[in-house]
Design a protein around this motif. Sequence first.
Motif, short mmCIF file in Angstrom:
data_model
loop_
_atom_site.label_atom_id
_atom_site.label_comp_id
_atom_site.label_asym_id
_atom_site.label_seq_id
_atom_site.Cartn_x
_atom_site.Cartn_y
_atom_site.Cartn_z
N ALA A 60 0.79 -1.16 0.08
CA ALA A 60 -0.03 -0.04 0.00
C ALA A 60 0.96 1.32 -0.03
N PHE A 61 2.08 1.22 0.74
CA PHE A 61 2.76 2.31 0.72
C PHE A 61 3.50 2.67 -0.62
N LYS A 62 3.89 1.30 -1.24
CA LYS A 62 4.44 1.42 -2.68
C LYS A 62 3.50 2.17 -3.47
N LEU A 63 2.23 1.65 -3.56
CA LEU A 63 1.26 2.30 -4.39
C LEU A 63 1.05 3.69 -4.09
N LYS A 64 1.06 4.05 -2.76
CA LYS A 64 0.79 5.52 -2.37
C LYS A 64 2.05 6.35 -3.04
N ILE A 65 3.32 5.96 -2.97
CA ILE A 65 4.47 6.75 -3.33
C ILE A 65 4.22 6.93 -4.88
N GLY A 66 4.04 5.68 -5.59
CA GLY A 66 3.91 5.45 -7.04
C GLY A 66 3.10 6.43 -7.70
N THR A 67 1.69 6.84 -7.01
CA THR A 67 0.82 7.57 -7.34
C THR A 67 0.67 9.15 -6.96
N SER A 68 1.77 9.45 -6.11
CA SER A 68 1.83 10.98 -5.66
C SER A 68 2.60 11.54 -6.71
N GLU A 69 1.79 12.81 -6.92
CA GLU A 69 2.41 13.66 -7.76
C GLU A 69 3.78 14.34 -7.42
N GLN A 70 4.56 14.38 -8.55
CA GLN A 70 6.20 14.98 -8.26
C GLN A 70 5.88 16.65 -8.20
N ARG A 71 6.54 17.03 -7.29
CA ARG A 71 6.57 18.37 -7.00
C ARG A 71 7.70 19.03 -7.60
N LYS A 72 7.55 20.35 -8.21
CA LYS A 72 8.87 21.08 -8.83
C LYS A 72 9.42 21.98 -7.72
N ILE A 73 10.69 22.05 -7.88
CA ILE A 73 11.44 23.17 -6.77
C ILE A 73 10.68 24.46 -6.83
N SER A 74 10.36 24.99 -7.98
CA SER A 74 9.43 26.20 -8.10
C SER A 74 8.26 26.14 -7.23
N ASP A 75 7.73 24.89 -6.79
CA ASP A 75 6.43 25.00 -6.08
C ASP A 75 6.79 25.46 -4.63
N PHE A 76 8.25 25.31 -4.33
CA PHE A 76 8.47 25.85 -2.68
C PHE A 76 8.68 27.19 -2.59
N PHE A 77 8.69 27.83 -3.70
CA PHE A 77 9.20 29.40 -3.61
C PHE A 77 8.11 30.20 -4.33
N ARG A 78 7.75 31.23 -3.39
CA ARG A 78 6.81 32.15 -3.79
C ARG A 78 7.40 33.40 -4.96
N HIS A 79 6.60 33.54 -5.68
CA HIS A 79 7.27 34.48 -6.83
C HIS A 79 6.69 36.01 -6.77
#
Length: 105
Positions: free
Chosen positions: A86-105
């Motif tokens: 179940a954990f592997k399925l959760k990780i596999g379906t998670s959306e990968q975030r971009k580094i720019s998502d962590f910074f405010r513009h």
Amino acid sequence: MSNTEVLQWAAEANDSLAGNKILTDDKIIRTVTAEDDDDDDVTPVNSIKISHSEAGAALSTSLEWATEQNFEAHEIMLLRRLRDGAFKLKIGTSEQRKISDFFRH
């Protein structure tokens, strides 16, 4: 039982069966086929989707409970495998975030 009682019982049984229909093979097949067609409108039992996170949490709780109850090792290993799956399925379906998502513009 005496012979008289047996004959009386048989006569009563015969009278009660007289009202029953005798079905041919074709009639039986048509009846069964008609009953099978009625199953088309059945709704699925489990229409609620369980997320991978919920499954993992439930399996973790089950694993803790099984360990506390001193279940056999192969049963605990099965729960661990299911939880890890179940954990592997959760990780596999998670959306990968971009580094720019962590910074405010």
